[in-house]
Design an enzyme around this catalytic site. Structure first.
Site, short mmCIF file in Angstrom:
data_model
loop_
_atom_site.label_atom_id
_atom_site.label_comp_id
_atom_site.label_asym_id
_atom_site.label_seq_id
_atom_site.Cartn_x
_atom_site.Cartn_y
_atom_site.Cartn_z
N LYS A 9 29.62 33.20 35.71
CA LYS A 9 28.80 34.87 35.84
C LYS A 9 28.16 34.72 34.31
CE LYS A 9 31.25 36.51 39.43
NZ LYS A 9 31.79 37.67 40.28
N LYS A 44 29.56 28.18 47.37
CA LYS A 44 30.25 28.82 48.33
C LYS A 44 29.28 30.57 48.40
CE LYS A 44 31.94 32.09 44.79
NZ LYS A 44 32.89 32.10 44.58
N LYS A 63 28.78 36.79 47.76
CA LYS A 63 27.62 38.53 47.67
C LYS A 63 26.52 38.30 46.75
CE LYS A 63 32.20 40.75 48.06
NZ LYS A 63 33.00 41.62 47.83
P1 TYM Z 1 36.07 38.24 45.61
O1 TYM Z 1 35.91 40.15 45.55
O2 TYM Z 1 34.92 37.64 45.15
O3 TYM Z 1 36.65 37.76 47.05
C1 TYM Z 1 37.90 38.34 47.60
C2 TYM Z 1 38.15 37.68 48.51
O4 TYM Z 1 37.74 36.83 49.37
C3 TYM Z 1 37.95 35.15 49.15
N1 TYM Z 1 36.40 34.69 49.14
C4 TYM Z 1 36.00 33.42 49.94
N2 TYM Z 1 36.56 32.88 50.45
C5 TYM Z 1 36.67 31.81 51.22
N3 TYM Z 1 35.24 31.05 51.03
C6 TYM Z 1 34.43 31.71 50.87
N4 TYM Z 1 32.94 31.19 50.32
C7 TYM Z 1 34.81 33.24 49.75
N5 TYM Z 1 34.21 34.34 48.80
C8 TYM Z 1 35.39 34.91 48.12
C9 TYM Z 1 38.66 34.86 47.56
O5 TYM Z 1 39.01 33.96 47.27
C10 TYM Z 1 39.32 36.38 47.47
O6 TYM Z 1 40.08 36.53 47.86
N6 TYM Z 1 38.60 38.35 41.95
C11 TYM Z 1 38.30 38.91 42.77
C12 TYM Z 1 39.18 39.69 43.51
C13 TYM Z 1 40.46 40.20 42.19
C14 TYM Z 1 42.13 40.48 43.24
C15 TYM Z 1 42.63 41.27 42.92
C16 TYM Z 1 42.26 39.39 43.98
C17 TYM Z 1 40.19 41.58 41.69
N7 TYM Z 1 42.10 42.11 41.30
C18 TYM Z 1 44.43 40.05 42.70
C19 TYM Z 1 43.43 39.08 44.42
C20 TYM Z 1 44.69 39.35 43.63
C21 TYM Z 1 37.39 38.62 43.87
O7 TYM Z 1 36.18 38.97 42.47
O8 TYM Z 1 37.38 38.21 44.71
#
Ligand code: TYM
Length: 330
Positions: free
Chosen positions: A111, A197, A200
């Site tokens: 990032k 992957k 967004k």
């Molecule tokens: P975020 O918002 O990017 O994604 C949310 C969830 O979706 C999963 N994910 C995917 N799974 C499979 N294939 C993909 N291409 C894919 N893209 C995203 C992510 O693994 C995630 O589970 N840092 C985290 C948010 C967060 C969080 C937390 C998660 C903040 N605090 C505490 C768990 C516990 C994030 O940016 O997720």
């Protein structure tokens, strides 16, 4: 009952990777765990946001979660900035996190490279300390298991390390959580660049299926998904990333093994048609429920306020424990 916590960022739109890697497991886990789910708006601030758009997308992501089946009677659903204990604990964890560990986070490297080469060239300090806030999210609830996609594996390891260090230094304070990474759907790839992957922040949206895409668009995106020229349907991620991604998606949506699924198809056309159909069948009812929540934002806000109150009770208890163990005056 074991406790489950997870979070999702409100930036951009929720996509099929979020759903298959995380959200659908959140829904399933409501039956057998004490579940807490959070729209992490403070995490979104690590890159500059348009305030009106952030406000709208935070509400929208909450509505998508409700529409996907998160049930506020069984789960706690809230917005991160409504519970001030999160940034408060984050600071205490930052002071127990190693600079070198944060520097090694691959998501930070990716990032910050992206941000540096972007139009503003600005890399925020928050982007660097992001994993400490994520650790605070998890540790504030005495969480046992964290259902996430594969890309969050390293952040979970970081969370465990910080919790263990804190416990060693200041006495038993935090439950050390386990990652729950599903056997299928944990890494859905971009349809146009199947070695990246699904995300967004992809540069075009043709490789990403959004949960709120209309049905025609989903069909079109799957039809145009990159495959290869050898024409053979086989599950082989290294040699055939595009075809394997379609098989993974179809397998994850229909609960079937992608290798076994491959033997049922001789050409890419029918595989794509079956994949699009399965996605649409899964997404259509979610979109219908979404429209109902969208029509009544006050109701969503009411549910989120109840969620925040429930979350805060628990968070306050764990924060008090951490402050006491650190030696902060009551
Ligand atoms: P975020 O918002 O990017 O994604 C949310 C969830 O979706 C999963 N994910 C995917 N799974 C499979 N294939 C993909 N291409 C894919 N893209 C995203 C992510 O693994 C995630 O589970 N840092 C985290 C948010 C967060 C969080 C937390 C998660 C903040 N605090 C505490 C768990 C516990 C994030 O940016 O997720």
């Amino acid at each position: 009952m074991s406790r489950v916590f997870s979070g999702i960022q409100p930036t951009g739109s929720t996509h099929l990777g979020n759903y298959l890697g995380a959200v659908r497991n959140w829904v399933d886990m409501q039956d057998s765990y004490d579940t807490i789910y959070c729209v992490v708006d403070l995490h979104a601030l690590t890159v500059q946001q348009d305030p009106a758009e952030l406000r709208a997308s935070t509400l929208r992501v909450a509505q998508v979660l409700l529409a996907a089946g998160i049930d506020p009677d069984r789960a706690t659903l809230f917005v991160q900035s409504h519970v001030h204990e999160h940034p408060e604990l984050s600071w205490m964890l930052e002071c127990n996190a190693a600079f070198g560990d944060l520097r090694r986070m691959t998501q930070f490297k990716d990032k910050s490279d992206q941000a540096e080469s972007g139009s503003s060239g600005f890399v925020s300090a928050g982007l660097f300390t992001y994993p400490a806030l994520m650790a605070a999210d998890i540790l504030l609830y005495d969480t046992d298991a964290v259902p996430v996609g594969d890309d969050q594996r390293q952040h979970l390891e970081f969370t465990r390390d910080v919790a263990e260090r804190f416990n060693n230094r200041y006495g038993d304070t935090f439950v050390v959580p386990e990652a729950f990474i599903p056997p299928a759907g944990a890494r859905i790839m971009d349809l146009q660049h199947p070695t990246n992957k699904m995300s967004k922040s992809a540069d075009t949206d043709s490789g990403t299926i959004l949960l709120l895409d209309d049905m025609k668009k989903i069909e079109k995106k799957i039809k145009r998904a990159v495959t290869d020229t050898d024409g053979e349907v086989r599950f082989d991620v290294a040699e055939k990333p595009g075809v394997s991604n379609l098989l993974s998606i179809l397998g994850a949506v229909t609960d079937q093994d992608p290798t076994e699924l491959a033997s049922g198809f001789e050409q890419y056309g029918p595989l794509k048609a079956a994949t699009a159909e399965a996605i649409i069948e899964r997404i259509r009812p979610i979109q219908e429920r979404f429209r109902e929540f969208e029509a009544d934002p006050a109701e969503t806000e009411r549910l989120l306020a109840i969620g925040a109150e429930k979350a805060q009770q628990k968070a306050a208890e764990v924060l008090a424990r951490a402050k006491n163990n650190l030696g902060l005056l009551p």
